[in-house]
Write a protein that holds these residues in place. Structure first.
Motif, PDB file in Angstrom:
ATOM      1  N   ALA A   1       0.823  -1.234  -0.022  1.00 44.99           N
ATOM      2  CA  ALA A   1       0.022  -0.009   0.086  1.00 44.99           C
ATOM      3  C   ALA A   1       0.832   1.133  -0.047  1.00 44.99           C
ATOM      4  O   ALA A   1       0.568   2.293  -0.851  1.00 44.99           O
ATOM      5  N   MET A   2       1.951   1.144   0.705  1.00 42.44           N
ATOM      6  CA  MET A   2       3.072   2.395   0.631  1.00 42.44           C
ATOM      7  C   MET A   2       3.369   2.515  -0.535  1.00 42.44           C
ATOM      8  O   MET A   2       3.496   3.550  -1.215  1.00 42.44           O
ATOM      9  N   ASP A   3       4.036   1.529  -1.251  1.00 41.29           N
ATOM     10  CA  ASP A   3       4.486   1.479  -2.621  1.00 41.29           C
ATOM     11  C   ASP A   3       3.534   2.255  -3.665  1.00 41.29           C
ATOM     12  O   ASP A   3       3.837   3.084  -4.423  1.00 41.29           O
ATOM     13  N   GLN A   4       2.263   1.853  -3.437  1.00 41.10           N
ATOM     14  CA  GLN A   4       1.195   2.424  -4.431  1.00 41.10           C
ATOM     15  C   GLN A   4       1.034   3.824  -4.165  1.00 41.10           C
ATOM     16  O   GLN A   4       0.909   4.435  -5.104  1.00 41.10           O
ATOM     17  N   ALA A   5       0.878   4.154  -3.020  1.00 46.33           N
ATOM     18  CA  ALA A   5       0.722   5.386  -2.610  1.00 46.33           C
ATOM     19  C   ALA A   5       1.744   6.349  -3.120  1.00 46.33           C
ATOM     20  O   ALA A   5       1.579   7.502  -3.751  1.00 46.33           O
ATOM     21  N   LEU A   6       3.173   6.047  -2.652  1.00 48.43           N
ATOM     22  CA  LEU A   6       4.291   6.873  -3.388  1.00 48.43           C
ATOM     23  C   LEU A   6       4.390   6.792  -4.949  1.00 48.43           C
ATOM     24  O   LEU A   6       4.884   7.986  -5.428  1.00 48.43           O
ATOM     25  N   ASN A   7       4.107   5.694  -5.653  1.00 48.11           N
ATOM     26  CA  ASN A   7       4.166   5.633  -6.822  1.00 48.11           C
ATOM     27  C   ASN A   7       3.145   6.659  -7.544  1.00 48.11           C
ATOM     28  O   ASN A   7       3.482   7.429  -8.486  1.00 48.11           O
ATOM     29  N   THR A   8       1.783   6.739  -6.950  1.00 49.27           N
ATOM     30  CA  THR A   8       1.011   7.859  -7.168  1.00 49.27           C
ATOM     31  C   THR A   8       1.632   9.365  -7.170  1.00 49.27           C
ATOM     32  O   THR A   8       1.225  10.130  -7.964  1.00 49.27           O
ATOM     33  N   LEU A   9       2.566   9.506  -6.237  1.00 52.28           N
ATOM     34  CA  LEU A   9       3.242  10.590  -6.032  1.00 52.28           C
ATOM     35  C   LEU A   9       4.531  11.085  -6.575  1.00 52.28           C
ATOM     36  O   LEU A   9       5.149  11.525  -6.640  1.00 52.28           O
ATOM     37  N   LYS A  10       4.769  10.065  -7.755  1.00 54.36           N
ATOM     38  CA  LYS A  10       6.257  10.113  -8.458  1.00 54.36           C
ATOM     39  C   LYS A  10       6.479  11.591  -9.203  1.00 54.36           C
ATOM     40  O   LYS A  10       7.656  11.769  -9.175  1.00 54.36           O
ATOM     41  N   ASP A  11       5.609  12.549  -9.210  1.00 49.97           N
ATOM     42  CA  ASP A  11       5.584  13.696  -9.804  1.00 49.97           C
ATOM     43  C   ASP A  11       5.776  14.881  -8.631  1.00 49.97           C
ATOM     44  O   ASP A  11       5.685  15.985  -8.685  1.00 49.97           O
ATOM     45  N   GLY A  12       5.399  14.259  -7.335  1.00 59.51           N
ATOM     46  CA  GLY A  12       5.640  15.287  -6.415  1.00 59.51           C
ATOM     47  C   GLY A  12       4.119  15.275  -5.417  1.00 59.51           C
ATOM     48  O   GLY A  12       3.088  14.981  -6.214  1.00 59.51           O
ATOM     49  N   GLY A  13       4.296  15.619  -4.215  1.00 63.42           N
ATOM     50  CA  GLY A  13       2.769  15.879  -3.605  1.00 63.42           C
ATOM     51  C   GLY A  13       3.036  15.628  -2.170  1.00 63.42           C
ATOM     52  O   GLY A  13       4.116  15.415  -1.547  1.00 63.42           O
ATOM     53  N   VAL A  14       1.994  15.338  -1.306  1.00 60.44           N
ATOM     54  CA  VAL A  14       1.845  15.108  -0.046  1.00 60.44           C
ATOM     55  C   VAL A  14       1.241  13.653  -0.069  1.00 60.44           C
ATOM     56  O   VAL A  14       0.229  13.412  -0.162  1.00 60.44           O
ATOM     57  N   LEU A  15       1.879  13.020   1.092  1.00 57.07           N
ATOM     58  CA  LEU A  15       1.407  11.624   1.434  1.00 57.07           C
ATOM     59  C   LEU A  15       0.805  12.050   2.766  1.00 57.07           C
ATOM     60  O   LEU A  15       1.613  12.014   3.774  1.00 57.07           O
ATOM     61  N   GLN A  16      -0.321  11.854   3.083  1.00 58.70           N
ATOM     62  CA  GLN A  16      -0.991  12.113   4.351  1.00 58.70           C
ATOM     63  C   GLN A  16      -1.211  10.823   4.868  1.00 58.70           C
ATOM     64  O   GLN A  16      -1.895   9.899   4.643  1.00 58.70           O
ATOM     65  N   LEU A  17      -0.585  10.689   6.331  1.00 60.99           N
ATOM     66  CA  LEU A  17      -0.882   9.542   7.158  1.00 60.99           C
ATOM     67  C   LEU A  17      -2.015   9.965   8.358  1.00 60.99           C
ATOM     68  O   LEU A  17      -1.999  10.897   8.721  1.00 60.99           O
ATOM     69  N   ASP A  18      -2.826   8.878   8.545  1.00 63.24           N
ATOM     70  CA  ASP A  18      -3.885   9.131   9.487  1.00 63.24           C
ATOM     71  C   ASP A  18      -3.484   8.896  10.929  1.00 63.24           C
ATOM     72  O   ASP A  18      -2.381   8.479  11.134  1.00 63.24           O
ATOM     73  N   ARG A  19      -4.359   9.149  11.832  1.00 63.54           N
ATOM     74  CA  ARG A  19      -4.029   8.540  13.081  1.00 63.54           C
ATOM     75  C   ARG A  19      -4.266   7.059  13.307  1.00 63.54           C
ATOM     76  O   ARG A  19      -5.115   6.587  12.403  1.00 63.54           O
ATOM     77  N   GLY A  20      -3.102   6.405  13.738  1.00 62.06           N
ATOM     78  CA  GLY A  20      -3.024   4.978  13.901  1.00 62.06           C
ATOM     79  C   GLY A  20      -1.752   4.489  13.785  1.00 62.06           C
ATOM     80  O   GLY A  20      -0.621   5.072  13.759  1.00 62.06           O
ATOM     81  N   PHE A  21      -1.502   3.080  13.243  1.00 58.54           N
ATOM     82  CA  PHE A  21      -0.323   2.237  13.209  1.00 58.54           C
ATOM     83  C   PHE A  21      -0.121   2.103  11.770  1.00 58.54           C
ATOM     84  O   PHE A  21      -1.093   1.887  10.826  1.00 58.54           O
ATOM     85  N   TYR A  22       1.033   2.102  11.624  1.00 58.35           N
ATOM     86  CA  TYR A  22       1.637   1.724  10.308  1.00 58.35           C
ATOM     87  C   TYR A  22       2.838   0.569  10.317  1.00 58.35           C
ATOM     88  O   TYR A  22       3.873   0.784  11.133  1.00 58.35           O
ATOM     89  N   TYR A  23       2.572  -0.576   9.637  1.00 59.40           N
ATOM     90  CA  TYR A  23       3.558  -1.627   9.931  1.00 59.40           C
ATOM     91  C   TYR A  23       4.366  -1.850   8.556  1.00 59.40           C
ATOM     92  O   TYR A  23       3.669  -2.212   7.598  1.00 59.40           O
ATOM     93  N   PHE A  24       5.592  -2.007   8.708  1.00 62.05           N
ATOM     94  CA  PHE A  24       6.358  -2.463   7.423  1.00 62.05           C
ATOM     95  C   PHE A  24       7.441  -3.177   7.725  1.00 62.05           C
ATOM     96  O   PHE A  24       8.149  -3.409   8.729  1.00 62.05           O
ATOM     97  N   GLU A  25       7.537  -4.004   6.479  1.00 57.50           N
ATOM     98  CA  GLU A  25       8.676  -5.147   6.565  1.00 57.50           C
ATOM     99  C   GLU A  25       9.603  -4.828   5.612  1.00 57.50           C
ATOM    100  O   GLU A  25      10.815  -5.750   5.467  1.00 57.50           O
ATOM    101  N   ARG A  26       9.873  -3.670   4.962  1.00 60.32           N
ATOM    102  CA  ARG A  26      10.932  -3.342   4.200  1.00 60.32           C
ATOM    103  C   ARG A  26      10.903  -1.932   4.182  1.00 60.32           C
ATOM    104  O   ARG A  26      10.044  -1.163   4.736  1.00 60.32           O
TER     105      ARG A  26
END
Length: 819
Positions: free
Chosen positions: A264-289
């Motif tokens: 999900a993170m990769d997809q969101a950042l790919n959407t922003l490949k031309d720049g922008g803001v990735l807004q994170l919500d209140r809560g937890f985010y868990y990553f393995e890479r």
């Protein structure tokens, strides 16, 4: 015979029209205080002074030599920019602003409506104070008087007058901040600073109208001249991200989630490949890479208490920790930001956040990091490894590793069982960051340290070193609280690292640093710079200096020259931006930067011709020797507090450094420790701190208004942890302020050649004034220290009647009113 006469003519100081020349002064020089001049002097017995009233007076020279003069401005003179001369010397404007470097709100650029800060010495001098320690205060607004920033357009700025003047917002001897109103025009300017002091010439005195000089990304030659750029807030260079393109990544409702969120993170950042803001919500985010942030992207949470990122333990090649957990994508130019969230790491790591060499305009604010690879481990054995060995063998690296240009780390809370903020030398980068390979990637051809940065208002908790300042250039580190959190918690190192280079223009101010227990307990050290040549010159013609013998790469790097290319390599070699210092004889104390080096990148082609940035003002003679070494200088430590730590030490080479208004409590003390490290040889050690690297002098140092209390704590207890220890402890148990060499006798004459080392001081041209020992102890000057002013230091329980101990090997130490 003709060649010999030519060499003598090139080196003879008689080439000057005047026999006297003032090259440097221990500024600011207050009335009734001792002042040192460095230059070339004859037997003249007086200094001529023109003060605020414009009248010329003379004052006697108290101590004089060919290279130095000491005198006192009469007590009844008002503080001013004094016009002084020694005999027929040049007119020297004493106490005029000495502008060293600058930092804008965008690093090496300012914005309209932003600010420009200038750094140096004597930038703002309180005109009415009679107490030199009182002059160390920081003032603001109207108290800054007539201290003005003067901007001269370079021709591409549409302004009505030839100069723009801006009043100061805050000011001190060493730093002045100027807000740039929205009426300031964008463009390129020459920068100068007008003194707040009156002068004997009846006019306002400015620093020389010159451009800001510093290490410029993409060009390693440190004396590159560049105008200061002010840009519009609408300029593309100032847009860190597009505020119009916002993508929200939903948080997990539980920790750990059912599935990691990497895709999900990769997809969101790919959407922003031309720049922008990735807004994170209140809560937890868990990553393995690892997270790789595209160019011009801001990752923003809801606050460090509301948004948290958790990284699973992860390993890279050969089961080593992953190189980084958050960095930029590998473009040749990358801008990114992170704000307002927390990061939790419970596994081993190499680095958490990696600011790579090609990153420009990075900002990190409101971020909390908790990186503890010992989390939930028992205290005896972990995975079969004894915990006692873990501190020395684990591979936990830095919370933030910095190589970029124009960066800010502000209002963060960073905890790591390794170091917190660090710069990695280029020899290790290919292992640390596989996709930025040192040998193959053009992005890493010229690996450099951190340039143009602001690290402010943070809380740092360190298990090892707190902030390692190797190859920092144009960096402000201020208003931070630094706390050691383990038995191996170390301090800071300011230096050039084992691969050489440049470390200069750092303002380290008003930090609270505490609990340094590990290693040598050095809360701040400059460890030896090394060198590739120590010996005489064969000839000197303007900016072309020819050394008498071959340079020795082994004197600074490995004897075999086996390391990868060090930083700052350009087509001409690896020592551009470093320095040639005249260390004794005629011209002693002069520093010139290297523009073209005689060492080439394959370490086999040696050239004795070195090109300097400008000619020496005072020509050395055939008795003068030079050292070629990395450049480290023009650094200010102002208003810091050190509690429960070891030493603040200028260990080895550094020049033009100021320690002012710092305090130590239950810490070892403050020492100037320039060192003779033995003759350079082809078998010299890799490390700059080892033997066989020649002269590593510490000079043009000022220790002003520092205080020390609660003596009785030692620096360290020896390599085998046996009492009474070695190094600084041998004298610091008595004297928390000191200046000494070490009695090293290592090494045969230079590269086996039968030449004799001339008399040389490793500590010279320095001032210890207004320092206070509030517990036991005094001030010790020894081991051939030369040309010091020691005055107005106070001692509650001194070891001698005056509190000052002078060894009989010292030369020309002016002691006044100490006790």
């Amino acid at each position: 015979l003709l060649l010999l006469l030519l060499v003598v003519a090139l080196l003879s100081p008689s080439c000057f029209a005047a026999s006297n020349f003032i090259e440097w002064a221990s500024e600011p020089c207050f009335p009734d205080k001792g002042c040192i001049l460095n230059g070339n002097f004859d037997s003249t017995s007086v200094v001529t002074i023109k003060g605020k009233d414009g009248q010329k007076i003379t004052t006697p020279i108290l101590q004089g030599s060919q290279n130095s003069v000491k005198f006192v401005i009469p007590k009844d003179e008002a503080m001013a920019v004094f016009s002084i001369a020694v005999g027929d010397s040049n007119e020297y404007m004493l106490n005029a602003p000495r502008l060293w470097w600058a930092l804008g709100d965008m690093g090496n650029t300012s914005t309209v409506g932003g600010y420009l800060r200038v750094f140096g010495n004597s930038l703002f001098v309180p005109p009415t104070t009679s107490d030199s320690n009182d002059a160390l205060r920081v003032m603001s607004d109207d108290d800054c008087g007539s201290s003005l920033l003067v901007l001269q357009p370079t021709g591409n700025v549409n302004v009505e007058s030839s100069f723009v003047t801006i009043p100061a917002k805050s000011c001190s001897l060493y730093s002045v901040t100027f807000p740039l109103a929205t009426t300031v025009k964008a463009g390129e300017y020459l920068v100068s600073l007008q003194s707040n002091l009156a002068s004997g010439n009846g006019t306002a005195v400015k620093s020389p109208m010159r451009t800001i000089i510093g290490a410029i990304p993409g060009n390693p030659r440190a004396q590159v001249v560049t105008t200061w750029k002010i840009v519009s807030t609408n300029d593309a260079e100032t847009r860190m991200h597009s505020k119009d393109h916002v993508v929200t990544l939903p948080a997990s409702g539980r920790l750990p989630p059912n599935d990691p969120m990497d895709e999900a993170m990769d997809q969101a950042l790919n959407t922003l490949k031309d720049g922008g803001v990735l807004q994170l919500d209140r809560g937890f985010y868990y990553f393995e890479r690892a997270i790789k942030v595209p160019h011009n992207v801001l990752i923003k949470g809801q606050g460090k208490d509301l948004t948290s990122i958790h990284f699973a333990p992860m390993n890279g090649t050969n089961n080593a920790p992953t190189a980084y957990l958050m960095t930029s994508t590998p473009e040749n130019y990358n801008t990114w930001q992170i704000q307002d969230f927390s990061v939790y790491v419970s596994g081993s790591y190499h680095d958490i956040i990696f600011i790579c060499n090609t990153t420009y305009n990075f900002q990190m604010s409101g971020v909390l990091v908790r990186a503890n690879s010992h989390f939930c481990n028992d205290y005896t054995r972990v995975n079969g490894v004894n915990v006692a060995d873990m501190y020395s063998k684990n591979k936990d690296g830095a919370v933030v590793r910095v190589h970029g240009t124009n960066f800010q780390i502000i209002n963060c809370d960073l905890y790591g069982v390794g170091s917190v903020i660090q710069m990695q030398n280029s020899a290790n980068l290919s292992d640390a960051v596989p996709h930025f390979n040192v040998q193959k990637s053009t992005a890493w051809t010229n690996v450099h340290g951190a340039w143009y940065g602001l690290i402010a208002n943070n809380r740092l908790y360190n298990g090892e070193g707190s902030h390692v300042m190797n190859q920092w250039n144009q960096i402000v580190f201020e208003n931070n609280t630094v706390t050691g959190i383990s038995i191996e918690a170390g301090g800071q190192a300011f230096g050039t690292g084992p691969t050489g280079g440049i470390a200069a223009h750092v303002y380290h101010a008003f930090n609270n640093i505490q609990h340094v227990w590990g290693g040598d307990r050095e809360v701040m050290t400059t460890d030896d710079a090394g060198g590739c040549y120590f010996g005489p010159l064969e000839s000197l013609d303007g900016t072309t200096a020819t050394i008498a013998y071959d340079p020795v790469p082994g004197g600074h790097w490995a004897g075999s020259g086996a390391l990868p290319k060090p930083p700052f390599y350009a087509a001409g070699g690896g020592w551009e931006g470093t320095q040639m210092v005249i260390v004794n004889g005629t011209g002693s104390g002069q520093i010139r930067r290297i523009m073209t080096a005689g060492l080439y990148e394959n370490f086999t082609s040696l050239n004795r011709t070195w090109i300097l940035d400008r000619p020496f003002d005072i020509l050395p003679d055939d008795n003068s020797w030079v050292q070629i070494m990395p450049y480290r200088g023009r650094v200010v430590f102002h208003g810091n507090s050190y509690t429960d730590t070891g030493a603040v030490q200028l260990y080895g080479h550094i020049n033009e450094v100021i320690f002012a208004g710092n305090s130590g409590e239950r810490m070892t003390g403050f020492i100037q420790w320039g060192q003779w490290r033995g003759y350079i040889s082809k078998n010299a050690s890799l490390l700059g701190g080892a033997f066989g690297v020649g002269a590593n002098p510490s000079f043009k140092v000022q220790m002003l208004g520092n205080s020390h209390r609660d003596q009785g704590i030692v620096n360290y207890m020896g390599q085998n942890k046996q009492w009474p220890g070695y190094g600084a402890d041998e004298w610091w148990n008595q004297c928390p302020f000191a200046a000494r060499d070490s009695p090293w006798t290592y090494g045969a004459p230079y590269i086996g050649l039968n030449i004799t080392k001339p008399p040389i001081a490793m500590n010279f041209l320095s001032v210890f004034r207004g320092n206070q020992v509030k517990g036991m102890g005094g001030l010790w000057i020894g081991w051939f220290a030369t040309d010091f002013v020691v005055e107005d230091n106070t001692f509650a329980f001194p070891p001698t009647s005056s509190g000052v101990i002078l060894e009989n090997t010292t030369n020309r130490i002016l002691v006044r009113q100490s006790g």
